[in-house]
Design an enzyme around this catalytic site. Structure first.
Site, short mmCIF file in Angstrom:
data_model
loop_
_atom_site.label_atom_id
_atom_site.label_comp_id
_atom_site.label_asym_id
_atom_site.label_seq_id
_atom_site.Cartn_x
_atom_site.Cartn_y
_atom_site.Cartn_z
N THR A 152 5.45 -1.03 -5.99
CA THR A 152 5.11 0.19 -6.73
C THR A 152 5.88 1.35 -6.10
O THR A 152 7.03 1.59 -6.44
CB THR A 152 3.59 0.44 -6.73
OG1 THR A 152 3.09 0.35 -5.39
CG2 THR A 152 2.87 -0.58 -7.60
N LYS A 178 3.63 -6.27 -0.90
CA LYS A 178 3.86 -4.90 -1.32
C LYS A 178 2.78 -4.03 -0.70
O LYS A 178 1.63 -4.46 -0.49
CB LYS A 178 3.87 -4.76 -2.84
CG LYS A 178 2.56 -5.04 -3.55
CD LYS A 178 1.58 -3.91 -3.63
CE LYS A 178 2.20 -2.64 -4.16
NZ LYS A 178 1.16 -1.54 -4.17
N THR A 189 -5.07 -4.63 3.20
CA THR A 189 -4.95 -3.54 2.24
C THR A 189 -3.56 -3.44 1.63
O THR A 189 -2.78 -2.59 1.97
CB THR A 189 -5.34 -2.23 2.91
OG1 THR A 189 -4.76 -2.21 4.21
CG2 THR A 189 -6.82 -2.12 3.06
N GLU A 275 4.13 5.58 2.51
CA GLU A 275 4.61 6.65 1.64
C GLU A 275 4.98 7.90 2.44
O GLU A 275 4.15 8.45 3.17
CB GLU A 275 3.54 6.99 0.59
CG GLU A 275 3.39 5.88 -0.44
CD GLU A 275 2.26 6.12 -1.42
OE1 GLU A 275 2.27 5.46 -2.47
OE2 GLU A 275 1.37 6.94 -1.14
N ASN A 401 2.02 11.52 -3.83
CA ASN A 401 0.70 11.30 -4.40
C ASN A 401 0.21 12.44 -5.26
O ASN A 401 -0.79 12.30 -5.98
CB ASN A 401 -0.30 11.02 -3.26
CG ASN A 401 -0.12 9.61 -2.73
OD1 ASN A 401 -0.53 8.64 -3.33
ND2 ASN A 401 0.55 9.52 -1.57
#
Length: 406
Positions: A152, A178, A189, A275, A401
């Protein structure tokens, strides 16, 4: 035991093929969004799942399907989590039916997973229209396409394979994963799919996975958010021809060692690809009163937003480390704690006996300018040891985000 890195990812073990295509769930036409991994024979299957009370429909369906301890295929889409939708279970089951029909295997032998935006109905039409194309693309060289299809916000592909020997037989484990955001310890997670040609019972496979997860995927944190769709599934088809592993013996321990190697690699890869991350952080706690305490303390440091921000700024603000240790829910003597920051550029001791020591800020900054930073915490209060992995907290995390759905 010698563990040798090899190429091939989830297709490296005997009898596995994989594929990844763009079916139309992802908005970008060049983004692969549907992956399939298949064993040519029945395989033992084990899995672990998120402990979030809100769970994606694919988790419920997968739990039902592998209750008998076996599976033949793993199907995963990206771009939509199929979570918090009234039609979620029906869509997840339909995905399994489509794969089962195209592969000519029972629907119940398909593991299903989804990742992406929560709360939006999964469009099933793109999957229905692309299943036969996906199956036609299955290949022993398909692991790379499969890993691209499950990504993603990931920037880096996470793929590994290793070989080792059990009782004179060459065995292989391969894995893809991923995970970049919404990652916090509470199972595994992220999504991780692991294949092996080792012959092992489903019960022993589950025991091995449970054992390994607590020291690998459960020791990763990027942002403190435990996802709704986390799953780690393992298929073991037995084609290596080793003596079947049916109990806790030497072969079982060697298999666990190899599986640990694979999962540590994938766990570190997720932390490094967090991220907005610019640095991989590894906190190693030694001398804790217990192993449980060591895990709690290592994760407390790695999840501290203040400490993560300091690492982004290359600021040796060691007080934030002690602060994070201090609010962790376990008992220890702070007056015995020592902390050293280390990297390829060297090491700097910043705390001894629970108090600061004189150090060069210039040297500390050089240490923290590297891409991988070690936080070495010594408690001198027992034999407990644990390692946790995370990343720094940058401006880009908020940017990513802030407009994730768009």
């Amino acid at each position: 035991m010698k563990i040798t890195p090899i190429s091939g990812g989830v297709c490296a073990p005997a009898g596995f093929e994989a594929a990844g295509i763009h079916c139309g769930i992802a908005k970008k036409p060049d983004k692969k969004d549907l992956a399939l991994i298949v064993s040519e024979v029945d395989a033992a299957c084990a899995a672990v799942y998120t402990q979030n009370k809100v769970q994606g429909a694919p988790i419920w369906v997968t739990q039902e399907h592998i209750a008998d301890g076996k599976a033949r295929a793993i199907l995963c889409n990206s771009g939509n989590a199929n979570t918090c939708n009234a039609d979620g279970p029906a869509k997840a089951k339909r995905m399994c039916q489509l794969a089962g029909d195209a592969l000519d295997i029972p629907t119940e032998d398909v593991v299903v997973a989804s990742t992406g935006v929560i709360g939006q109905s999964l469009p099933i039409e793109p999957i229905e229209g692309s299943m036969h194309t996906l199956v036609s693309r299955l290949s022993p060289q398909g692991s790379g396409d499969a890993v691209k299809a499950i990504m993603t916000t990931d920037l880096a592909e996470k793929e590994i394979a290793v070989s080792f020997e059990l009782g004179g037989k060459t065995c292989t484990i391969g894995g893809i994963a991923k995970g970049s955001g919404m990652i916090h310890p509470n199972m595994a997670t992220m999504l991780a799919f692991i294949t092996t040609d080792v012959c092992i019972s489903s019960g022993q496979l589950q025991a091995a996975l449970d054992s390994v997860v607590k020291d690998t995927f459960n020791m990763v944190s990027v942002d403190g958010d435990t996802s709704t769709n986390d799953m780690c599934a393992v298929l073991a088809n037995g084609l290596a021809g080793n003596t079947p592993i049916l109990e806790d013996n030497e072969d079982f321990e060697q298999f666990v060692s190899a599986l640990t190697h694979v999962c540590i690699y994938l766990a570190r890869s997720m932390a490094a690809d967090g991220e907005g991350a610019t640095k991989l952080l590894e906190c190693r706690v030694t001398g804790a009163p217990t192993e449980k305490a060591a895990r709690i303390l290592a994760k407390s440091v790695i999840t501290s937003s203040l400490f993560k921000a300091a690492m982004f700024g290359e600021d040796a603000n060691w007080g934030r480390i002690l602060c994070a240790l201090g609010y962790a829910p376990c008992d220890f003597d702070i007056d015995l704690v020592a902390v050293t920051l280390a990297s390829a550029a060297g090491s700097v001791e910043v705390c001894r006996m629970g108090a600061g020591v004189s150090f060069s800020e210039e040297e500390a900054k050089k240490v923290l300018q590297e891409k991988e930073i070690e936080i070495l915490v010594s408690l001198d209060q027992g034999d407990g040891v644990a390692v946790a992995w995370g990343c720094d907290l940058s401006y880009d995390y908020v940017k990513i985000n802030g407009d994730y759905r768009s």
